[in-house]
Design a protein around this motif. Structure first.
Motif, PDB file in Angstrom:
ATOM      1  N   ALA A   1     -81.989  75.434 -56.721  1.00 28.98           N
ATOM      2  CA  ALA A   1     -81.268  74.410 -55.959  1.00 28.98           C
ATOM      3  C   ALA A   1     -82.199  73.254 -55.626  1.00 28.98           C
ATOM      4  CB  ALA A   1     -80.703  75.016 -54.685  1.00 28.98           C
ATOM      5  N   LEU A   2     -83.424  73.618 -55.271  1.00 33.05           N
ATOM      6  CA  LEU A   2     -84.450  72.626 -54.941  1.00 33.05           C
ATOM      7  C   LEU A   2     -84.661  71.685 -56.126  1.00 33.05           C
ATOM      8  CD1 LEU A   2     -85.945  72.676 -52.265  1.00 33.05           C
ATOM      9  CD2 LEU A   2     -87.825  73.851 -53.360  1.00 33.05           C
ATOM     10  N   GLU A   3     -84.730  72.300 -57.302  1.00 30.50           N
ATOM     11  CA  GLU A   3     -84.928  71.549 -58.539  1.00 30.50           C
ATOM     12  C   GLU A   3     -83.757  70.583 -58.764  1.00 30.50           C
ATOM     13  OE1 GLU A   3     -87.170  70.122 -60.866  1.00 30.50           O
ATOM     14  OE2 GLU A   3     -87.926  71.744 -59.602  1.00 30.50           O
ATOM     15  N   TYR A   4     -82.551  71.098 -58.526  1.00 31.95           N
ATOM     16  CA  TYR A   4     -81.332  70.304 -58.680  1.00 31.95           C
ATOM     17  C   TYR A   4     -81.377  69.080 -57.768  1.00 31.95           C
ATOM     18  CZ  TYR A   4     -76.353  69.152 -58.170  1.00 31.95           C
ATOM     19  OH  TYR A   4     -75.146  68.505 -58.108  1.00 31.95           O
ATOM     20  N   LEU A   5     -81.781  69.302 -56.511  1.00 28.77           N
ATOM     21  CA  LEU A   5     -81.845  68.205 -55.544  1.00 28.77           C
ATOM     22  C   LEU A   5     -82.928  67.203 -55.929  1.00 28.77           C
ATOM     23  CD1 LEU A   5     -81.385  70.249 -52.250  1.00 28.77           C
ATOM     24  CD2 LEU A   5     -79.851  68.456 -53.061  1.00 28.77           C
ATOM     25  N   ARG A   6     -84.071  67.745 -56.353  1.00 30.99           N
ATOM     26  CA  ARG A   6     -85.194  66.856 -56.702  1.00 30.99           C
ATOM     27  C   ARG A   6     -84.836  65.957 -57.870  1.00 30.99           C
ATOM     28  NH1 ARG A   6     -89.709  71.072 -55.064  1.00 30.99           N
ATOM     29  NH2 ARG A   6     -89.972  70.271 -52.944  1.00 30.99           N
ATOM     30  N   LYS A   7     -84.047  66.488 -58.791  1.00 27.86           N
ATOM     31  CA  LYS A   7     -83.611  65.689 -59.934  1.00 27.86           C
ATOM     32  C   LYS A   7     -82.799  64.488 -59.463  1.00 27.86           C
ATOM     33  CE  LYS A   7     -83.435  68.759 -63.867  1.00 27.86           C
ATOM     34  NZ  LYS A   7     -82.562  69.828 -64.325  1.00 27.86           N
ATOM     35  N   ARG A   8     -82.097  64.672 -58.331  1.00 26.25           N
ATOM     36  CA  ARG A   8     -81.311  63.569 -57.789  1.00 26.25           C
ATOM     37  C   ARG A   8     -82.137  62.734 -56.810  1.00 26.25           C
ATOM     38  NH1 ARG A   8     -75.685  64.222 -56.154  1.00 26.25           N
ATOM     39  NH2 ARG A   8     -74.578  64.589 -58.076  1.00 26.25           N
ATOM     40  N   GLY A   9     -83.416  63.016 -56.780  1.00 21.40           N
ATOM     41  CA  GLY A   9     -84.307  62.216 -55.938  1.00 21.40           C
ATOM     42  C   GLY A   9     -84.369  62.681 -54.493  1.00 21.40           C
ATOM     43  N   ILE A  10     -83.673  63.786 -54.176  1.00 21.55           N
ATOM     44  CA  ILE A  10     -83.681  64.261 -52.786  1.00 21.55           C
ATOM     45  C   ILE A  10     -84.859  65.214 -52.603  1.00 21.55           C
ATOM     46  CG2 ILE A  10     -82.374  65.503 -51.022  1.00 21.55           C
ATOM     47  CD1 ILE A  10     -79.831  64.488 -52.439  1.00 21.55           C
ATOM     48  N   GLU A  11     -85.829  64.780 -51.768  1.00 17.30           N
ATOM     49  CA  GLU A  11     -87.061  65.547 -51.631  1.00 17.30           C
ATOM     50  C   GLU A  11     -87.357  65.885 -50.183  1.00 17.30           C
ATOM     51  OE1 GLU A  11     -89.744  65.597 -54.347  1.00 17.30           O
ATOM     52  OE2 GLU A  11     -88.987  64.096 -55.735  1.00 17.30           O
ATOM     53  N   GLU A  12     -88.612  66.265 -49.976  1.00 19.69           N
ATOM     54  CA  GLU A  12     -89.073  66.781 -48.683  1.00 19.69           C
ATOM     55  C   GLU A  12     -88.545  66.004 -47.462  1.00 19.69           C
ATOM     56  OE1 GLU A  12     -90.100  69.725 -46.944  1.00 19.69           O
ATOM     57  OE2 GLU A  12     -90.494  69.749 -49.106  1.00 19.69           O
ATOM     58  N   GLY A  13     -88.709  64.675 -47.489  1.00 22.48           N
ATOM     59  CA  GLY A  13     -88.312  63.865 -46.334  1.00 22.48           C
ATOM     60  C   GLY A  13     -86.850  64.077 -45.983  1.00 22.48           C
ATOM     61  N   SER A  14     -85.996  64.087 -47.003  1.00 22.82           N
ATOM     62  CA  SER A  14     -84.562  64.257 -46.764  1.00 22.82           C
ATOM     63  C   SER A  14     -84.246  65.668 -46.275  1.00 22.82           C
ATOM     64  CB  SER A  14     -83.774  63.996 -48.045  1.00 22.82           C
ATOM     65  OG  SER A  14     -84.096  62.741 -48.567  1.00 22.82           O
ATOM     66  N   PHE A  15     -84.954  66.676 -46.843  1.00 21.58           N
ATOM     67  CA  PHE A  15     -84.713  68.057 -46.384  1.00 21.58           C
ATOM     68  C   PHE A  15     -84.938  68.129 -44.886  1.00 21.58           C
ATOM     69  CE2 PHE A  15     -86.492  69.513 -50.728  1.00 21.58           C
ATOM     70  CZ  PHE A  15     -85.275  69.217 -51.326  1.00 21.58           C
ATOM     71  N   LYS A  16     -86.023  67.472 -44.471  1.00 24.67           N
ATOM     72  CA  LYS A  16     -86.398  67.540 -43.062  1.00 24.67           C
ATOM     73  C   LYS A  16     -85.393  66.777 -42.197  1.00 24.67           C
ATOM     74  CE  LYS A  16     -90.581  67.116 -40.713  1.00 24.67           C
ATOM     75  NZ  LYS A  16     -91.802  66.335 -40.662  1.00 24.67           N
ATOM     76  N   ASP A  17     -85.099  65.529 -42.601  1.00 26.20           N
ATOM     77  CA  ASP A  17     -84.189  64.698 -41.798  1.00 26.20           C
ATOM     78  C   ASP A  17     -82.815  65.343 -41.654  1.00 26.20           C
ATOM     79  OD1 ASP A  17     -86.125  62.856 -41.561  1.00 26.20           O
ATOM     80  OD2 ASP A  17     -85.301  61.410 -42.995  1.00 26.20           O
ATOM     81  N   PHE A  18     -82.318  65.886 -42.757  1.00 27.81           N
ATOM     82  CA  PHE A  18     -80.938  66.377 -42.752  1.00 27.81           C
ATOM     83  C   PHE A  18     -80.835  67.896 -42.659  1.00 27.81           C
ATOM     84  CE2 PHE A  18     -80.582  62.111 -44.347  1.00 27.81           C
ATOM     85  CZ  PHE A  18     -79.415  61.652 -43.770  1.00 27.81           C
ATOM     86  N   ASN A  19     -81.991  68.563 -42.555  1.00 22.24           N
ATOM     87  CA  ASN A  19     -82.011  70.024 -42.414  1.00 22.24           C
ATOM     88  C   ASN A  19     -81.249  70.732 -43.529  1.00 22.24           C
ATOM     89  OD1 ASN A  19     -83.251  70.962 -39.599  1.00 22.24           O
ATOM     90  ND2 ASN A  19     -82.344  68.930 -39.386  1.00 22.24           N
TER      91      ASN A  19
END
Ligand SMILES: [Zn+2]
Length: 594
Positions: free
Chosen positions: A139-157
């Protein structure tokens, strides 16, 4: 009043909190002299009459008369009980309240608090799963492909729910939550044969939905593949009501206030991406059409709203359905048209910030956008098509009550349809059956009729302990006749006796009564500019004594009549003596003059 939280603790929590900080978490407040001013969240108004005072640590609305301290605000705004409001402020300021085992029960803490607890724990579980399991890594890989990374994980939990049937149910069970509570949180679904329950969210990326105050109230889950449904959301629960919350509001609210504008999108991923590209005033409607409640939430923060929905039919319909609400709340609405096939996420990822900014700058007024959509598909060069299009547009314009706005749209229509202005106005008038008059929305007001002498006395007593003590040296709380004011007088008297710090906020806490809080705040905000406070105090005391003596005198007269009728000589003598004494007293104090 609060039961298990000691009075001292309640006052400590109140004194630690800052009412401006708490209220500005919900609505936009602007400095006005030494106070702050904003649009009242408790009644409809166009000019602000809602005042927050840091000095008094109270709020008061001069429009509807509601007021109180930080707890009263949360009780009204969040629809909380008094203990719930106290707990909520304590939590916010990190103040520990030691609860005994019994106190942790629903009866004391409240079901809401328990559900927030379950959600918060579940979210920790989802976040851990995303980072630490092999399934999560995909899932992490899927999100990263869309540019969603660490900062967004943290901001949006952001988290991940495993494909197993009951990993979360088991986890929450181990943490001591009952099946009943887990079901009530919406995180689990009961098996059809009622033999236990299973996880609602499985094999999905999890986006927790936060309330404006930062509590997690529900979740949205997105599929990794193209299977349907693409999204599922928490069902309605005690703390999650569809159409009452907005995704991303808790992190977007500060930027919405400073930018004085809010961008509304459709999906979770759109919002996360928009924030990543710096459009941090973006949020999503959680469902396609914005409800009036959601629009009011936005109106508390800004008067400007921009819709960026997908360019498909569903997106257009969502704007159409929000139209009436936008008009009703008085928001200034604009619509951005995305290129076909794009959503904000795909657009930003392919074109970037500058192009998105340009798109926003090209946004169209919502009314004009709707007119455009309404006349689409008609051949406006033919008379019959033109009249059909006009009929459709007139229907849309029926919701516009503001005559100035209507004139703007009429002008737009003139240019669009090529009809003459006079004819258009005739058509509008005819459509509205001529009898419609444009009345501005009435602002609600509430007035309480109270005895002004007693009001003045309470106002005076609330200014300081010295004044209150002096008043009670001369009269008693029993002398108050208006029940509500008598209640306050009794509490002021208790407060003097208790030898604790004299603080109107403390009196509010003890009474925890909505009407009392409205009144006390009104008294303090309207506190008269006493020209001569000394004279005001002695005048009020004298008036009260005089009123009491006259009342007693009247009672004696009544009893005298009764005794005379009965021929009861003994009582007559006693009463006459009392009357004489009172009369002499009244004369000596000059109370009988005038
Ligand atoms: Zn109000």
């Amino acid at each position: 009043m609060s039961g298990f939280i000691p009075e001292e603790k309640i006052e400590e929590i109140r004194a630690t909190s800052d009412i401006f900080e708490v209220i500005s978490g919900y609505i936009t407040l602007n400095r006005s002299g030494k106070n702050y001013k904003g649009l009242c969240p408790f009644h409809h108004e166009k000019t602000p009459s809602f005042i927050v005072s840091s000095e008094k640590q109270m709020f008061h609305c001069f429009g509807c008369g509601q007021g109180g301290n930080v707890f009263s605000f949360l009780m009204k705004y969040e629809n909380l009980s008094f203990p719930e409001a106290v707990l909520s402020v304590a939590k916010r300021y990190g103040i520990q309240i030691k609860l005994t085992r019994d106190d942790k029960s629903e009866k004391f803490v409240g079901k809401k608090e328990i559900l927030y607890g379950v959600n918060s724990l579940a979210n920790e579980f989802f976040k851990k799963t995303l980072k630490e399991t092999s399934e999560g890594k995909a899932a992490l890989e899927y999100l990263r492909k869309r540019g969603i990374e660490e900062g967004s994980f943290k901001d949006f939990n952001i988290g991940y729910a495993l494909s197993e049937w009951d990993s979360l149910v088991k986890y929450l069970g181990r943490k001591g939550y009952s099946e009943e509570i887990i079901l009530e949180s919406g995180l689990a679904v009961q098996r059809e044969n009622k033999s236990g329950s299973y996880d609602r969210f499985r094999k999905r990326i999890i986006f927790p939905i936060f309330h404006i105050n930062g509590e997690i109230i529900g979740f949205g889950g997105r599929n990794l593949d193209d299977s349907l449904p693409k999204y599922i959301n928490s069902p309605e629960t005690l703390i999650y009501k569809k159409g009452e919350s907005l995704y991303g509001l808790h992190i977007a609210k500060e930027r919405i206030k400073t930018d004085n504008c809010c961008i509304v999108m459709e999906g979770y991923v759109d919002v996360v991406t928009a924030h990543r590209f710096g459009f941090k005033n973006s949020l999503a409607s959680l469902g396609t059409a914005l409800t009036e409640k959601q629009l009011r939430l936005i109106k508390s923060l800004t008067g400007n709203i921009i819709f960026i929905y997908d360019a498909d039919r569903a997106g257009i319909n969502a704007v159409l359905r929000a139209w009436e609400g936008v008009l009703k709340t008085g928001l200034c609405g604009k619509v951005v048209v995305l290129p076909e096939g794009d959503d904000p996420d795909s657009f930003l990822n392919s074109k970037g910030t500058e192009d998105f900014k340009a798109l926003i700058n090209s946004s169209k007024d919502i009314g004009e956008y709707i007119i455009d959509r309404s006349v689409e598909g008609y051949n406006l060069s033919t008379t019959s098509d033109r009249s059909q299009a006009l009929t459709k547009v007139l229907k849309v314009l029926e919701s516009v009550m503001c005559i100035l706005r209507l004139a703007d749209y009429a002008n737009y229509l003139v240019s669009k349809l090529g009809v003459k202005e006079e004819f258009l106005y005739e058509a509008i008038k005819y459509d509205r059956k001529k009898d419609i008059t444009f009345v501005p929305l009435k602002e609600e007001t509430r007035k309480i009729q109270l005895d002004s002498l007693e009001v003045h006395l309470i106002q005076l007593m609330l200014t300081s302990k010295e004044v209150a003590t002096r008043v009670f040296d001369n009269i008693s709380s029993d002398d108050f006749e208006v029940p509500l004011l008598k209640k306050i007088a009794i509490e002021i008297a208790n407060s003097i006796k208790s030898n604790k710090e004299f603080e109107p906020n403390r009196i509010m806490n003890i009474m925890a009564d909505e009407e009392v809080n409205d009144l006390i705040s009104a008294f303090l905000f309207k506190s008269e500019d006493w020209q001569d406070i000394e004279k005001a105090i002695s005048d009020c005391i004298k008036q009260m004594q005089k009123r009491k003596a006259k009342k007693t005198l009247n009672n004696i007269e009544d009893e005298l009549k009764l005794a005379k009728g009965k021929g009861d000589e003994n009582t007559l003598d006693k009463l006459l003596e009392q009357k004489y004494k009172l009369y002499t007293f009244l004369k000596s104090t000059k109370f009988l003059e005038n």
